[in-house]
Design a protein around this motif. Structure first.
Motif, mmCIF file in Angstrom:
data_model
loop_
_atom_site.group_PDB
_atom_site.id
_atom_site.type_symbol
_atom_site.label_atom_id
_atom_site.label_comp_id
_atom_site.label_asym_id
_atom_site.label_seq_id
_atom_site.Cartn_x
_atom_site.Cartn_y
_atom_site.Cartn_z
ATOM 1 N N UNK A 33 -1.201 -1.733 -8.544
ATOM 2 C CA UNK A 33 -2.285 -0.819 -8.172
ATOM 3 C C UNK A 33 -1.862 -0.014 -6.948
ATOM 4 N N UNK A 34 -2.124 1.262 -7.001
ATOM 5 C CA UNK A 34 -1.876 2.164 -5.890
ATOM 6 C C UNK A 34 -3.181 2.894 -5.587
ATOM 7 N N UNK A 35 -3.241 3.492 -4.410
ATOM 8 C CA UNK A 35 -4.417 4.284 -4.075
ATOM 9 C C UNK A 35 -4.003 5.490 -3.247
ATOM 10 N N UNK A 36 -4.831 6.512 -3.331
ATOM 11 C CA UNK A 36 -4.591 7.720 -2.555
ATOM 12 C C UNK A 36 -5.910 8.283 -2.078
ATOM 13 N N UNK A 37 -6.039 8.353 -0.776
ATOM 14 C CA UNK A 37 -7.233 8.929 -0.158
ATOM 15 C C UNK A 37 -6.974 10.406 0.106
ATOM 16 N N UNK A 87 -11.859 3.576 0.594
ATOM 17 C CA UNK A 87 -12.237 4.701 -0.253
ATOM 18 C C UNK A 87 -11.010 5.503 -0.661
ATOM 19 N N UNK A 88 -10.818 5.638 -1.956
ATOM 20 C CA UNK A 88 -9.639 6.341 -2.480
ATOM 21 C C UNK A 88 -9.718 6.393 -3.996
ATOM 22 N N UNK A 89 -8.821 7.176 -4.575
ATOM 23 C CA UNK A 89 -8.596 7.102 -6.010
ATOM 24 C C UNK A 89 -7.575 6.000 -6.244
ATOM 25 N N UNK A 90 -7.895 5.080 -7.130
ATOM 26 C CA UNK A 90 -7.021 3.946 -7.410
ATOM 27 C C UNK A 90 -6.322 4.161 -8.751
ATOM 28 N N UNK A 91 -5.014 3.902 -8.749
ATOM 29 C CA UNK A 91 -4.207 4.129 -9.937
ATOM 30 C C UNK A 91 -3.506 2.846 -10.369
ATOM 31 N N UNK A 92 -3.505 2.615 -11.652
ATOM 32 C CA UNK A 92 -2.741 1.535 -12.243
ATOM 33 C C UNK A 92 -1.355 2.090 -12.588
ATOM 34 N N UNK A 93 -0.320 1.300 -12.350
ATOM 35 C CA UNK A 93 1.040 1.731 -12.646
ATOM 36 C C UNK A 93 1.821 0.574 -13.243
ATOM 37 N N UNK A 94 2.888 0.904 -13.967
ATOM 38 C CA UNK A 94 3.661 -0.145 -14.617
ATOM 39 C C UNK A 94 5.116 0.272 -14.782
ATOM 40 N N UNK A 95 5.973 -0.725 -14.897
ATOM 41 C CA UNK A 95 7.389 -0.469 -15.130
ATOM 42 C C UNK A 95 7.980 -1.700 -15.803
ATOM 43 N N UNK A 96 8.935 -1.493 -16.714
ATOM 44 C CA UNK A 96 9.602 -2.587 -17.426
ATOM 45 C C UNK A 96 10.780 -3.081 -16.598
#
Length: 121
Positions: A33-37, A87-96
């Motif tokens: 999980x990442x986030x960007x305010x 408070x931020x937009x939260x992003x799901x991310x993935x990598x193999x």
């Protein structure tokens, strides 16, 4: 290709809780999980790999918990004791691959569309 679909964002008062979910189109070894305010750089929040081994940003350690339901193949981020600075937009991310250590997620290959979390004080 992997499609990631996030859900669970919303508005909550400080001290409250939210749980984010991320459903991948297939199993992926490392998810995070990442986030960007607004006006700030994207930052890593937490990650989990197939062991599972977890990592947390210092700012959320003890308040947030990342987990993965193997049966549902769903990634979660349980967020407790929320603060206005969360408070931020939260992003799901993935990598193999083994979870990268970079703070901005440059080495993650797949990204969700993001879900907004707003914490009011």
């Amino acid at each position: 290709q992997v499609r990631l679909v996030e859900s669970g964002g919303g508005s909550v008062q400080a001290g409250g809780s939210l749980r984010l979910s991320c459903l991948p189109s297939r199993d992926v070894y490392c998810m995070g999980w990442f986030r960007q305010a607004p006006g700030k750089e994207r930052e890593a929040v937490a990650s989990i790999d197939g062991i599972p081994s977890t990592k947390y940003a210092e700012s959320v350690r003890g308040r947030f918990t990342i987990s993965k339901d193997i049966i549902k193949n769903t990634l979660y981020l349980q967020m407790n004791s929320l603060k206005s600075e969360d408070t931020a937009a939260y992003y799901c991310a993935a990598v193999d691959a083994i979870c990268p250590s970079d703070q901005m997620g440059v080495h993650y290959r797949y990204w969700g569309q993001g879900t907004q979390v707003t914490v009011s004080s």
